[in-house]
Design a protein around this motif. Structure first.
Motif, PDB file in Angstrom:
ATOM      1  N   GLN A  13      86.175  58.182  26.410  1.00  0.00           N
ATOM      2  CA  GLN A  13      85.932  59.327  27.274  1.00  0.00           C
ATOM      3  C   GLN A  13      86.283  58.992  28.715  1.00  0.00           C
ATOM      4  OE1 GLN A  13      81.807  60.464  26.555  1.00  0.00           O
ATOM      5  NE2 GLN A  13      82.498  61.973  25.047  1.00  0.00           N
ATOM      6  N   ALA A  14      86.542  60.004  29.477  1.00  0.00           N
ATOM      7  CA  ALA A  14      86.833  59.815  30.899  1.00  0.00           C
ATOM      8  C   ALA A  14      85.694  59.056  31.562  1.00  0.00           C
ATOM      9  CB  ALA A  14      87.039  61.162  31.576  1.00  0.00           C
ATOM     10  N   PRO A  88      91.924  61.256  31.969  1.00  0.00           N
ATOM     11  CA  PRO A  88      92.785  61.809  30.919  1.00  0.00           C
ATOM     12  C   PRO A  88      94.273  61.550  31.185  1.00  0.00           C
ATOM     13  CG  PRO A  88      91.037  63.345  31.418  1.00  0.00           C
ATOM     14  CD  PRO A  88      90.924  62.240  32.420  1.00  0.00           C
ATOM     15  N   THR A  91      96.192  58.615  29.596  1.00  0.00           N
ATOM     16  CA  THR A  91      96.565  58.637  28.187  1.00  0.00           C
ATOM     17  C   THR A  91      98.046  58.328  28.019  1.00  0.00           C
ATOM     18  OG1 THR A  91      94.839  60.219  27.587  1.00  0.00           O
ATOM     19  CG2 THR A  91      96.771  60.109  26.153  1.00  0.00           C
ATOM     20  N   VAL A 121      92.427  59.061  26.484  1.00  0.00           N
ATOM     21  CA  VAL A 121      91.236  59.315  27.284  1.00  0.00           C
ATOM     22  C   VAL A 121      90.915  60.804  27.198  1.00  0.00           C
ATOM     23  CG1 VAL A 121      90.145  59.078  29.543  1.00  0.00           C
ATOM     24  CG2 VAL A 121      91.924  57.458  28.838  1.00  0.00           C
ATOM     25  N   SER A 122      89.763  61.110  26.658  1.00  0.00           N
ATOM     26  CA  SER A 122      89.371  62.509  26.511  1.00  0.00           C
ATOM     27  C   SER A 122      88.543  62.949  27.717  1.00  0.00           C
ATOM     28  CB  SER A 122      88.575  62.696  25.228  1.00  0.00           C
ATOM     29  OG  SER A 122      87.366  61.958  25.286  1.00  0.00           O
ATOM     30  N   SER A 123      88.633  64.223  28.024  1.00  0.00           N
ATOM     31  CA  SER A 123      87.908  64.758  29.187  1.00  0.00           C
ATOM     32  C   SER A 123      86.514  65.225  28.806  1.00  0.00           C
ATOM     33  CB  SER A 123      88.702  65.907  29.797  1.00  0.00           C
ATOM     34  OG  SER A 123      88.913  66.909  28.833  1.00  0.00           O
TER      35      SER A 123
END
Length: 123
Positions: A13-14, A88, A91, A121-123
């Motif tokens: 995650q971010a 993000p 990524t 990387v997810s927001s």
């Protein structure tokens, strides 16, 4: 000939951190400057960071300065990329590269490449 194998990528995650590793073959690892590059979807491969053969000099792209740290352990033939405060936009597939010339930032100038490791990387 230098063989490079990256590891350490993943989905985070971010704001999280990851440490990438790149294991090199051969007995002359300290003779090579090492670089990290990344390539996002639909984008050209871009410079992230580089370190001299001795580890005494390091270079960073402005986009990662203050968040990423490149280091190397010549006794282990390994270069690392510590990535903190991931975003993000970080990524990408991350590649390590080696060359005998220090301070290179253009990917076309590096002679040896690993196969890459995915960082998402997810927001």
């Amino acid at each position: 000939q230098v063989l490079l194998v990256e590891s350490g990528g993943g989905l985070v995650q971010a704001g999280a951190s990851l440490r990438l590793s790149c294991q090199a073959s051969g007995r002359t690892f300290s003779s090579y400057a090492m670089g990290w590059f990344r390539q996002g979807p639909g984008k050209e491969r871009e410079f992230v960071a580089a370190v001299s053969g001795s580890g005494g000099s390091s270079y960073y792209a402005d986009s990662v300065k203050g968040r990423f740290t490149i280091s190397r352990d010549n006794a282990k033939n390994t270069v690392y990329l510590q990535m903190n405060s991931l975003k993000p936009e970080d990524t990408a597939v991350y590649y390590c590269a080696a060359d005998r010339v220090d301070g290179l930032r253009a990917y076309r100038e590096y002679d040896y490449w690993g196969q890459g490791t995915q960082v998402t990387v997810s927001s």
